[in-house]
Design an enzyme around this catalytic site. Structure first.
Site, PDB file in Angstrom:
ATOM      1  CB  CYS A   2      -6.902  10.491   2.380  1.00  0.00           C
ATOM      2  SG  CYS A   2      -7.779  11.503   1.719  1.00  0.00           S
ATOM      3  N   GLY A  28      -4.320   7.482  -2.812  1.00  0.00           N
ATOM      4  CA  GLY A  28      -4.701   9.016  -3.538  1.00  0.00           C
ATOM      5  C   GLY A  28      -3.718   9.512  -4.101  1.00  0.00           C
ATOM      6  CG  ASN A 104      -7.632   7.962   5.792  1.00  0.00           C
ATOM      7  OD1 ASN A 104      -7.391   6.846   6.418  1.00  0.00           O
ATOM      8  ND2 ASN A 104      -8.535   8.506   4.775  1.00  0.00           N
ATOM      9  N   GLY A 105     -10.283  10.192   6.453  1.00  0.00           N
ATOM     10  CA  GLY A 105     -11.583   9.908   7.032  1.00  0.00           C
ATOM     11  C   GLY A 105     -12.798  10.989   6.401  1.00  0.00           C
ATOM     12  CE1 TYR A 247      -9.887  -0.721  -6.429  1.00  0.00           C
ATOM     13  CE2 TYR A 247     -10.184   1.014  -4.920  1.00  0.00           C
ATOM     14  CZ  TYR A 247      -9.511   0.488  -6.038  1.00  0.00           C
ATOM     15  OH  TYR A 247      -9.331   1.356  -7.033  1.00  0.00           O
ATOM     16  CB  SER A 289      -8.130  -4.487  -7.311  1.00  0.00           C
ATOM     17  OG  SER A 289      -9.011  -4.576  -8.533  1.00  0.00           O
ATOM     18  CG  ASP A 351     -12.691  -6.177 -10.789  1.00  0.00           C
ATOM     19  OD1 ASP A 351     -11.680  -6.287  -9.819  1.00  0.00           O
ATOM     20  OD2 ASP A 351     -13.199  -5.249 -11.423  1.00  0.00           O
ATOM     21  CG  ASP A 352     -11.679  -4.913  -6.216  1.00  0.00           C
ATOM     22  OD1 ASP A 352     -11.316  -4.706  -7.573  1.00  0.00           O
ATOM     23  OD2 ASP A 352     -12.279  -3.851  -5.644  1.00  0.00           O
ATOM     24  CB  CYS A 388     -19.130   4.230   2.144  1.00  0.00           C
ATOM     25  SG  CYS A 388     -17.919   4.255   3.475  1.00  0.00           S
TER      26      CYS A 388
HETATM   27  P1  AMP Z   1     -16.938   0.401 -11.699  1.00  0.00           P
HETATM   28  O1  AMP Z   1     -16.484   0.491 -13.314  1.00  0.00           O
HETATM   29  O2  AMP Z   1     -17.568   1.734 -11.541  1.00  0.00           O
HETATM   30  O3  AMP Z   1     -17.959  -0.765 -11.322  1.00  0.00           O
HETATM   31  O4  AMP Z   1     -15.945   0.274 -10.633  1.00  0.00           O
HETATM   32  C1  AMP Z   1     -15.319  -0.937 -10.310  1.00  0.00           C
HETATM   33  C2  AMP Z   1     -13.650  -0.743 -10.365  1.00  0.00           C
HETATM   34  O5  AMP Z   1     -13.409   0.158  -9.314  1.00  0.00           O
HETATM   35  C3  AMP Z   1     -13.265  -2.088  -9.929  1.00  0.00           C
HETATM   36  O6  AMP Z   1     -12.341  -2.795 -10.612  1.00  0.00           O
HETATM   37  C4  AMP Z   1     -12.646  -1.613  -8.471  1.00  0.00           C
HETATM   38  O7  AMP Z   1     -11.529  -2.436  -8.288  1.00  0.00           O
HETATM   39  C5  AMP Z   1     -12.421  -0.362  -8.495  1.00  0.00           C
HETATM   40  N1  AMP Z   1     -13.143   0.317  -7.423  1.00  0.00           N
HETATM   41  C6  AMP Z   1     -13.837  -0.190  -6.398  1.00  0.00           C
HETATM   42  N2  AMP Z   1     -14.101   0.767  -5.329  1.00  0.00           N
HETATM   43  C7  AMP Z   1     -13.394   1.893  -5.617  1.00  0.00           C
HETATM   44  C8  AMP Z   1     -13.179   3.266  -5.217  1.00  0.00           C
HETATM   45  N3  AMP Z   1     -13.804   3.563  -3.997  1.00  0.00           N
HETATM   46  N4  AMP Z   1     -12.206   4.224  -5.863  1.00  0.00           N
HETATM   47  C9  AMP Z   1     -11.706   3.646  -6.981  1.00  0.00           C
HETATM   48  N5  AMP Z   1     -11.810   2.693  -7.382  1.00  0.00           N
HETATM   49  C10 AMP Z   1     -12.627   1.550  -7.034  1.00  0.00           C
END
Ligand code: AMP
Length: 449
Positions: A2, A28, A104-105, A247, A289, A351-352, A388
């Site tokens: 958010c 968001g 936000n939170g 991220y 990202s 990837d991040d 989280c």
């Molecule tokens: P996944 O495919 O479920 O492993 O999600 C990994 C991807 O989601 C990565 O490319 C991240 O950039 C992105 N990501 C990580 N955390 C979040 C989040 N809380 N909400 C949306 N996207 C996320």
């Protein structure tokens, strides 16, 4: 996640709030909303709907949202659902007048507080934890709104940034741990802006003043040129969220004095330092990202950086989709490889983060189908093992791939030649050891209970 924004003391308040929300759309896009009012005690008006800022707000809406105080919100649900009832701001009438609130939170004791309020006769209109604050304010016996807010906050626990607008004032609160970011800027056209991220300051022509302190309440009123600052709680350790750097936040934002882009580059460098013996032909980011970390990795390792995967920008974030089948399709719609570039090459793909493993699995397959010889998957954050509850949308522990499987198993599942994550120490090195960042997704240290 958010985004929240507050504008005080500018006749274009709602428009400026709209622009700031547009710049913070990445936080968001389920729903958005703006409340405005203020000048000469004007009534507060709220417009909110599901969808992107550009779809919900146009000139017509800004013509209705008059006044020199405004607050705004972009929604990415962590509590409540995705119906229009769960869009913010939440506006209400109570004994002292009218207020509107954005948040936000995530409040960790939301159910307890809500159930008690319901037992006492409160009727809730939404599924959001934010509504708890409104009920507590309305039921408080204090004479002044500021005291009602202060008293109500003592009953709430969690990670929160609240911005509250009355007909004549703007109240801003950051939780005592300072988990989510919140910055103050001065508008060159007059007045103030408070926003989740500094990336919106450029667009509204504001100058960064400072970050809101953990446990601080600010009160903006026309009686004073500067906001009044009250420290409500300075007994807690500052625990800003590391995931903002990994991220969430936009690379051009400075979060609590630290630029997001350079921190991500440093995460990539730290990742490359862990990887001394890897032989590869090119470093490829998962866009967008993974780009800064891949640049950092390439610089540190000396392996050339290439944009081997191209992103279609007209598709939303894959994570948001409700079913697994739909998520797979979305990754395919979103990313495609440059086959002629990667054919026969040994790739380091950055990837991040890895959450469920859906994106990484799909990407490895896509690159191998396109002729890559080897795919070494590297993640610029540690293994996400714990959900989280401090304002991030994470799935349940069962769905977190690293929570249930070893790295070897995950590597096998995503069909990569190798898989490495940034270590917690590497993350600390990149992000800085001057603060005890919240890393609950990685270490399970639930410091707000
Ligand atoms: P996944 O495919 O479920 O492993 O999600 C990994 C991807 O989601 C990565 O490319 C991240 O950039 C992105 N990501 C990580 N955390 C979040 C989040 N809380 N909400 C949306 N996207 C996320």
């Amino acid at each position: 996640m958010c985004a929240v924004v507050g504008i005080f003391g500018n006749d274009d308040a709602s428009k400026l709030a709209g622009m700031a929300l547009f710049a913070m759309q990445h936080r968001g896009h389920e729903a958005c909303g703006i409340s405005a009012g203020g000048s000469d005690d004007k009534k507060i008006i709220t417009i909110k709907d599901r969808g992107f800022v550009r779809d919900v707000f146009a000139q017509k809406e800004f013509n209705i949202l008059k006044g020199n105080i405004a607050i705004g919100h972009n929604r990415y649900s962590t509590a409540g659902g995705d119906s229009i009832f769960d869009a913010q701001p939440i506006q209400a009438k109570y004994k002292l007048g009218e207020i509107s609130v954005v948040h936000n939170g995530n409040l960790v004791n939301k159910d307890k507080v809500r159930n008690r309020l319901i037992d006492e006769g409160s009727i809730f209109q939404t599924g959001m934890d934010t509504e708890n604050l409104i009920h507590l304010i309305a039921k408080s016996s204090q004479d002044k709104l500021r005291d009602r807010i202060t008293k109500s906050l003592t009953k709430l626990k969690g990670a929160y940034n609240f911005i509250i607008q009355s007909r004549s004032k703007l109240f801003v609160v950051r939780d005592p741990y300072g988990v989510r970011p919140l910055s103050i800027g001065k508008l060159k056209s007059g007045g103030w802006i408070i926003a989740s991220e500094t990336c919106c300051f450029d667009l509204v022509d504001a100058v960064f003043v400072r970050d809101v302190k953990p446990g601080e309440m600010l009160i903006f009123s026309k009686e004073f040129d500067e906001p009044e600052s009250i420290i409500l709680d300075d007994t807690k350790e500052f625990r800003p969220c590391a995931f903002e750097y990994i991220y969430f936040s936009r690379p051009d934002s400075d979060i609590d004095g630290k630029n997001v882009y350079t921190t991500r580059v440093d995460m990539g460098k730290a990742l490359a330092k862990q990887d001394k013996d890897l032989k590869a032909d090119m470093v490829i980011p998962v866009p967008d990202s993974g780009v800064p970390a891949a640049l950092g990795y390439a610089r540190q390792s000396g392996i050339p950086f290439e944009l081997g995967i191209i992103r279609n920008h007209y598709v939303g974030r894959t994570f948001i989709e409700p079913t697994q089948a739909m998520r797979n399709l979305k990754v395919k719609m979103k990313l495609s490889p440059i086959s002629s570039l990667i054919k026969g090459k040994r790739l380091v793909v950055i990837d991040d983060s890895v959450v469920r493993g859906t994106t990484s699995k799909r990407i490895v397959k896509m690159l191998k189908d396109a002729g890559a010889l080897e795919v070494h998957f590297r993640v610029a954050s540690p293994e996400i093992k714990y959900p989280c509850f401090y304002g991030i949308d994470t799935p349940t522990k069962e769905e977190l791939i690293s929570s249930n499987q070893s790295n070897e198993e995950v590597c096998k599942y995503i069909e990569a030649n190798s898989l490495e994550y940034l270590s917690i120490d590497g993350l600390k090195e990149a992000i800085g050891t001057n603060r005890n960042y919240s890393m609950v997704s990685f270490d399970g240290d639930y410091f707000i209970k």
